[in-house]
Scaffold this active site. Structure first.
Site, PDB file in Angstrom:
ATOM      1  N   LYS A 144      -4.380  -8.433  -5.268  1.00 17.17           N
ATOM      2  CA  LYS A 144      -5.456  -8.801  -6.203  1.00 17.17           C
ATOM      3  C   LYS A 144      -4.959  -8.862  -7.651  1.00 17.17           C
ATOM      4  O   LYS A 144      -5.459  -8.157  -8.541  1.00 17.17           O
ATOM      5  CB  LYS A 144      -6.645  -7.834  -6.070  1.00 17.17           C
ATOM      6  CG  LYS A 144      -7.205  -7.702  -4.669  1.00 17.17           C
ATOM      7  CD  LYS A 144      -7.933  -8.943  -4.201  1.00 17.17           C
ATOM      8  CE  LYS A 144      -8.345  -8.852  -2.731  1.00 17.17           C
ATOM      9  NZ  LYS A 144      -8.485 -10.132  -2.064  1.00 17.17           N
TER      10      LYS A 144
ATOM     11  N   GLU B 285       4.793 -10.677  20.153  1.00 17.55           N
ATOM     12  CA  GLU B 285       3.479 -10.947  20.746  1.00 17.55           C
ATOM     13  C   GLU B 285       3.015 -12.346  20.372  1.00 17.55           C
ATOM     14  O   GLU B 285       2.589 -13.112  21.195  1.00 17.55           O
ATOM     15  CB  GLU B 285       2.467  -9.879  20.336  1.00 17.55           C
ATOM     16  CG  GLU B 285       2.446  -9.656  18.840  1.00 17.55           C
ATOM     17  CD  GLU B 285       1.661  -8.438  18.432  1.00 17.55           C
ATOM     18  OE1 GLU B 285       0.898  -7.908  19.244  1.00 17.55           O
ATOM     19  OE2 GLU B 285       1.802  -8.012  17.280  1.00 17.55           O
TER      20      GLU B 285
ATOM     21  N   GLY C  34       5.215 -10.001  12.999  1.00 12.49           N
ATOM     22  CA  GLY C  34       3.757  -9.957  12.929  1.00 12.49           C
ATOM     23  C   GLY C  34       3.175 -11.236  12.376  1.00 12.49           C
ATOM     24  O   GLY C  34       3.878 -12.229  12.184  1.00 12.49           O
ATOM     25  N   VAL C  35       1.863 -11.204  12.142  1.00 10.94           N
ATOM     26  CA  VAL C  35       1.188 -12.397  11.633  1.00 10.94           C
ATOM     27  C   VAL C  35       1.329 -12.495  10.117  1.00 10.94           C
ATOM     28  O   VAL C  35       1.677 -11.544   9.451  1.00 10.94           O
ATOM     29  CB  VAL C  35      -0.320 -12.395  11.980  1.00 10.94           C
ATOM     30  CG1 VAL C  35      -0.526 -12.784  13.418  1.00 10.94           C
ATOM     31  CG2 VAL C  35      -0.961 -11.055  11.657  1.00 10.94           C
ATOM     32  N   GLY C  36       1.052 -13.669   9.583  1.00 17.17           N
ATOM     33  CA  GLY C  36       0.947 -13.828   8.137  1.00 17.17           C
ATOM     34  C   GLY C  36       2.133 -14.531   7.514  1.00 17.17           C
ATOM     35  O   GLY C  36       3.144 -14.818   8.165  1.00 17.17           O
ATOM     36  N   ASN C  37       1.976 -14.794   6.240  1.00 18.27           N
ATOM     37  CA  ASN C  37       2.956 -15.599   5.521  1.00 18.27           C
ATOM     38  C   ASN C  37       4.283 -14.878   5.291  1.00 18.27           C
ATOM     39  O   ASN C  37       5.341 -15.486   5.357  1.00 18.27           O
ATOM     40  CB  ASN C  37       2.373 -16.032   4.185  1.00 18.27           C
ATOM     41  CG  ASN C  37       1.297 -17.104   4.387  1.00 18.27           C
ATOM     42  OD1 ASN C  37       1.430 -17.942   5.266  1.00 18.27           O
ATOM     43  ND2 ASN C  37       0.245 -17.046   3.611  1.00 18.27           N
ATOM     44  N   VAL C  38       4.233 -13.575   4.997  1.00 13.41           N
ATOM     45  CA  VAL C  38       5.478 -12.858   4.732  1.00 13.41           C
ATOM     46  C   VAL C  38       6.327 -12.804   6.007  1.00 13.41           C
ATOM     47  O   VAL C  38       7.532 -13.087   5.991  1.00 13.41           O
ATOM     48  CB  VAL C  38       5.219 -11.433   4.182  1.00 13.41           C
ATOM     49  CG1 VAL C  38       6.536 -10.715   3.951  1.00 13.41           C
ATOM     50  CG2 VAL C  38       4.411 -11.490   2.894  1.00 13.41           C
TER      51      VAL C  38
ATOM     52  N   ASN D 262      -8.537  -6.639   9.652  1.00 16.76           N
ATOM     53  CA  ASN D 262      -8.369  -7.300  10.954  1.00 16.76           C
ATOM     54  C   ASN D 262      -8.294  -6.291  12.104  1.00 16.76           C
ATOM     55  O   ASN D 262      -9.089  -6.333  13.024  1.00 16.76           O
ATOM     56  CB  ASN D 262      -7.097  -8.151  10.960  1.00 16.76           C
ATOM     57  CG  ASN D 262      -7.102  -9.186   9.847  1.00 16.76           C
ATOM     58  OD1 ASN D 262      -8.153  -9.733   9.510  1.00 16.76           O
ATOM     59  ND2 ASN D 262      -5.953  -9.456   9.261  1.00 16.76           N
TER      60      ASN D 262
ATOM     61  N   ILE E 256      -1.337  -3.267   4.608  1.00 20.96           N
ATOM     62  CA  ILE E 256      -2.226  -3.256   3.449  1.00 20.96           C
ATOM     63  C   ILE E 256      -1.593  -2.363   2.385  1.00 20.96           C
ATOM     64  O   ILE E 256      -1.444  -2.760   1.234  1.00 20.96           O
ATOM     65  CB  ILE E 256      -3.629  -2.707   3.844  1.00 20.96           C
ATOM     66  CG1 ILE E 256      -4.250  -3.555   4.940  1.00 20.96           C
ATOM     67  CG2 ILE E 256      -4.505  -2.486   2.626  1.00 20.96           C
ATOM     68  CD1 ILE E 256      -5.315  -4.509   4.559  1.00 20.96           C
TER      69      ILE E 256
END
Ligand code: 0RQ
Length: 507
Positions: A407, A293, A268-272, A383, A363
């Site tokens: 957070k 994808e 998937g997307v993102g840094n992890v 998103n 999330i």
């Protein structure tokens, strides 16, 4: 430049973005290409946004409905949202201004599985498409469209729209020609046939898309790169998450349950997600294959390092550095990367047949393994699910990875009950945080709760989760059912506490 239009008749259709934007009228329904910051039009959206602003200044209405492949960029979703020019948007976005409009109720947003988009376009669920705007790397002698850094829903966009505008981007490598595998024969039931992909790198279509030239009303020449941000170097948390995923896969190989080349990987997307790919560079696997994808920096580097043999995706989403590596090595990469329509990259039939290993971020997850990928505190869209659901339900393995808190520790990513359901306990197989991993396969909800609380939750929240579970067990027994113990009035109280105090922890 104009040389990229190899069909002489189509050269006659070149005009400015402003002139092309005259084809866009208030209330129109547009299919616009773009997938995770790649392959989106660079000029038309600003011209349309300017039209909208001018109309609004005169007190006139002006907005469009907009269906893309996935997220675009500030100069597409961003400018249109800033001009308040989008009344409907689907299926995935990640632009801060658009997100605000969605959460303020100014833009109606349908968040949906990406594999469903094209069939719903064909079926007419979105209504008629007045116009398609397509980014392309060029046009062949025969007038076929050579797609840009991605295809997304581009094939159906062209097929279903009444009129087509093409942006030809001179900043794209001409080496992209031949990387695409355009296939538009999925059709609608009851007349569907199997999609003939049995290996992750099978080609089943054509390199470019044939398009009725009468439909093409304008061609706009641009010269601007995809706007992608740099990835953060993997931090300690991401590295710990990545190491656990890799250890687990290694364990499965040693136990003889996975081949040494693993199974096709989706990330998937993102840094992890990118950190997991980076971790694979030093992992004891060879001849890896991607069936994903979005192909990001991490997977590109695996191919360049010859750790990955081939990769199939619908779009290439690179940081500026990685884009340079891609362009410099495009001749080497040409027979190792294939770009497909997202209906194929995300197709349940193929993902299931190939046995894809899906890895996506979340999330939050609850103690039973339900996952929320999209909503902050139950109501606020982040998103969208994108393709995560396509790979989670249909993959051979489905991982959800996330830091255990968000957070600065004020939010636990492991909660008693998710505040929004995207992926159910029936689909999610592994949850991994920097604290540890829970293998949920073959486990009942009560067994899963024990694993998720002990292995995945942050120590600040572990006792709170155990306390919730213990009391839920007692109360649910009284209520007559302990299959999935809950305290219904308390299950979402952690989220409510955060809304009221800014912290899920009890002060
Ligand atoms: O917000 O930057 O304002 O602090 O979410 O979180 O940890 O940087 O992780 O960039 O990987 O995003 C699920 C959103 C994770 C993404 C999600 C806040 C956090 C931060 C980003 P700030 P991170 P990522 C392929 C597959 C769904 C689609 C998908 C996503 C921001 O991965 O959209 O998987 N996935 N598609 O602070 C409140 C929590 C939070 C939280 C994180 N529990 N509560 N805020 N955040 N957890 C692509 C496509 O399909 C197209």
């Amino acid at each position: 430049s104009i040389d990229r239009i190899r069909n002489a008749a189509l050269r006659e259709k070149v005009m400015s973005a402003e002139a092309a934007a005259e084809f866009v009228k208030d209330g129109m329904n547009l299919a616009i290409t773009g997938f995770t910051g790649a392959g989106y039009p660079k000029a038309l959206p600003t011209a349309i946004a300017n039209k909208a602003k001018a109309a609004h200044a005169k007190g006139e209405k002006f907005s469009i409905g907009m269906v893309t492949g996935a997220s675009t960029a500030p100069e597409c979703d961003g400018v249109l949202a800033e001009a308040n020019a989008v009344h409907f948007r689907s299926p995935f976005q990640s632009d801060p201004t658009l997100r605000n409009n969605i959460n303020a109720g100014n833009t109606n947003y349908q968040d949906m599985h990406l594999s469903h988009v094209e069939q719903q376009m064909r079926q007419g669920f979105y209504g008629k498409f007045d116009l398609a705007i397509i980014e392309a790397a060029g046009i062949t002698e025969n007038g076929e469209i050579i797609f840009a850094m991605g295809i997304g829903h581009g094939v159906e966009a062209v097929k279903n729209a009444d009129k087509v505008i093409i942006e030809i981007n001179a900043a794209l490598s001409t080496g992209l020609e031949g990387m695409h595998d355009v296939y538009g024969d999925v059709g609608l039931p009851p007349h569907r046939k199997p999609i003939p992909i049995v290996g992750a790198f099978d080609r089943i279509g054509t390199p470019a898309l044939a398009c009725d030239s009468d439909k093409i009303v304008a061609i706009v020449l641009t010269n601007a790169g995809d706007r992608n941000s740099k990835f953060a170097e993997p931090d300690e948390v991401s590295k710990r998450i990545a190491a656990q995923v890799i250890d687990f896969l290694d364990h499965e190989v040693k136990a003889g349950r996975l081949p040494k080349s693993l199974l096709p990987l989706q990330s998937g997307v993102g840094n992890v997600a990118n950190a997991v790919m980076a971790g694979l560079l030093d992992a004891p696997f060879d001849d890896l294959v991607g069936y994903t994808e979005v192909l990001q920096d991490g997977m590109l580097d695996l191919i360049l390092a010859k750790k990955m043999k081939t990769a199939s995706a619908t779009a290439l989403s690179f940081s500026p550095d990685a884009l340079q590596r891609f362009n410099e090595n495009i001749e080497f990469l040409k027979d190792k990367i294939i770009l497909r329509p997202m209906e194929i990259s995300n197709n349940p039939e193929i993902i299931r047949r190939l046995g894809v290993i899906g890895m996506n971020s979340m999330i939050e997850a609850d103690i039973y393994g339900n996952v929320n990928s999209t909503h902050v505190m139950g109501t606020r869209m982040m998103n969208g699910i994108g393709g995560s659901g396509d790979f989670t339900r249909n993959g051979f393995f489905s991982f959800y990875v996330s830091p255990s808190t968000a957070k600065g520790g004020a939010i636990s990513a492991i909660v008693p009950m998710v505040s929004h359901h995207d992926h159910t306990e029936h689909d999610v197989m592994f949850i991994v945080t920097e604290q540890g991993m829970a293998d949920l396969r073959g486990k009942s909800p009560r067994e899963r709760a024990k694993l998720i609380i002990n292995n995945c939750s942050h120590p600040d929240y572990r006792d709170m989760l155990q306390d919730y579970y213990d009391r839920a067990l007692v109360a649910s027994e009284k209520a007559g059912g302990i299959h999935t113990p809950h305290l219904l009035l308390e299950a979402l109280s952690w989220h409510q506490r955060f809304i009221e105090t800014g912290d899920m922890r009890i002060k």
